[in-house]
Design an enzyme around this catalytic site. Structure first.
Site, PDB file in Angstrom:
ATOM      1  N   THR A  33      44.358  82.171 -48.713  1.00  0.00           N
ATOM      2  CA  THR A  33      43.521  82.352 -47.532  1.00  0.00           C
ATOM      3  C   THR A  33      44.342  82.055 -46.291  1.00  0.00           C
ATOM      4  OG1 THR A  33      41.476  81.676 -46.416  1.00  0.00           O
ATOM      5  CG2 THR A  33      42.623  79.990 -47.670  1.00  0.00           C
ATOM      6  N   ILE A 131      37.495  89.700 -46.134  1.00  0.00           N
ATOM      7  CA  ILE A 131      37.420  89.537 -44.691  1.00  0.00           C
ATOM      8  C   ILE A 131      36.730  88.211 -44.407  1.00  0.00           C
ATOM      9  CG2 ILE A 131      36.452  90.433 -42.547  1.00  0.00           C
ATOM     10  CD1 ILE A 131      38.775  92.084 -43.681  1.00  0.00           C
ATOM     11  N   LYS A 132      37.422  87.356 -43.650  1.00  0.00           N
ATOM     12  CA  LYS A 132      36.915  86.002 -43.405  1.00  0.00           C
ATOM     13  C   LYS A 132      36.234  85.929 -42.044  1.00  0.00           C
ATOM     14  CE  LYS A 132      39.867  82.469 -43.341  1.00  0.00           C
ATOM     15  NZ  LYS A 132      40.667  81.320 -43.832  1.00  0.00           N
ATOM     16  N   LEU A 133      34.973  85.532 -42.060  1.00  0.00           N
ATOM     17  CA  LEU A 133      34.184  85.397 -40.833  1.00  0.00           C
ATOM     18  C   LEU A 133      33.568  84.008 -40.763  1.00  0.00           C
ATOM     19  CD1 LEU A 133      33.088  88.309 -42.442  1.00  0.00           C
ATOM     20  CD2 LEU A 133      32.602  88.779 -40.054  1.00  0.00           C
TER      21      LEU A 133
END
Length: 317
Positions: A33, A131-133
């Site tokens: 990550t 996709i990191k939000l």
């Protein structure tokens, strides 16, 4: 005797919290990550100069406006680093949306699509991309739409039960629950200054969310992150995934002993509750002062690093 890292691998998927390829090669995590802070650190390392240069050249073909070139260069660089990292892990790479879009559904979706298109152009399939939000209401809504498009999402900066419940109800692929930052807040803001691994408030929250998801049959993966010591990690052994920084990966690998699986659920699943509304989410989340403060703090810190990254790229164009 087996070391603790090898023992934890048997019951949880290990994710590395680093963008440093040498560390990834050494510890061999399943996934990696990244965030603005890690990208900034990579840019400051001269060994990635070729990727930075290639990103700037590509960005200059996309726009004549310098501000837009900076945006494009950062997106291309972020994906280029992700592609390099994926050469050394069998699983996926989490790529973070710009912190500025934490409360912006439309721009979060648009940037996510641009990231995925760039990855696809490099030959990376959607199955290897997360996709990191930020787990704001807007971030969760954006993730729900992206999931429907076949773009898997990692909802991060998760500190409250309301966030965890809303993420599961939205059908997001994975949540990142910040164990250590929860502990930090309690040490700073309460009269209790020392905790055992079992009484650690971050560990207790991780256990609560894991059990809740399994009880109601939610498929969302629970990933605990932001650890402060290896005791927190071993106490959460059995969690779906554990994101571990390099210094704790090293400590685990140098510590002998079997780690017992602490998290498991073997009861019958129950009927799920009715999905939360936005007003219910906001009300419940805002009752948790720790969660409100840590979510906002996390977004601010990521944005500070994003601004520094933009200044560096701007000066190079």
């Amino acid at each position: 005797m087996m070391d603790q890292l090898s023992s934890v691998r048997k019951v949880s998927t290990i994710v590395a919290d680093t963008g440093e390829i040498s560390e990834i090669k050494f510890y061999q995590p399943h996934d990696v990550t990244t965030n603005a802070s890690l990208i900034l650190r990579a840019v400051r390392a001269s060994k990635y100069d070729d990727l930075v240069h290639a990103s700037i050249i590509w960005a200059c073909t996309k726009s004549r406006k310098k501000e837009q070139q900076v945006e494009y260069a950062i997106e291309y660089l972020t994906v280029s680093l992700g592609v390099e990292i994926l050469k050394y892990v069998p699983g996926s790479i989490s790529t973070a949306i710009d912190a500025r879009f934490s409360y912006d559904i439309e721009n979060s979706i648009l940037q996510a699509r641009r990231f995925v298109t760039l990855y696809n152009n490099f030959g990376v399939t959607n199955k290897r991309i997360l996709i990191k939000l930020a787990a704001t209401w807007q971030g969760i809504c954006a993730a729900s739409k992206l999931e429907q498009e076949g773009i898997r999402c990692n909802l991060t900066l998760l500190f409250s039960f309301a966030q965890a419940r809303a993420c599961a109800e939205a059908g997001v692929y994975l949540i990142s629950l910040f164990v250590g930052r929860i502990l930090d807040w309690h040490i700073t803001n309460t009269s209790i200054k020392k905790y055992t691994a079992m009484s650690d408030p971050g560990v207790m929250f991780g256990r609560k969310i894991y059990e809740y998801y399994k009880k109601y049959g939610y498929q969302t993966i629970v990933m605990c992150a932001s650890f402060r010591n290896i005791e927190e990690i071993t106490e959460l052994a059995g969690c779906d995934r554990l994101t571990i920084p390099p210094h704790l990966l090293k400590e685990l690998s140098e510590t002998e002993g079997d780690v017992t699986c602490k998290l498991f659920y073997n009861m019958a699943q129950r009927e799920r509750p009715i999905c939360m509304t936005e007003s219910e989410f906001l009300w419940q989340h805002n009752q948790n002062l720790m969660a409100v403060e840590k979510l906002l703090e996390g977004i601010r810190f990521f944005n500070i690093d994003q601004i520094q990254l933009k200044k560096i790229i701007f000066n190079l164009i």
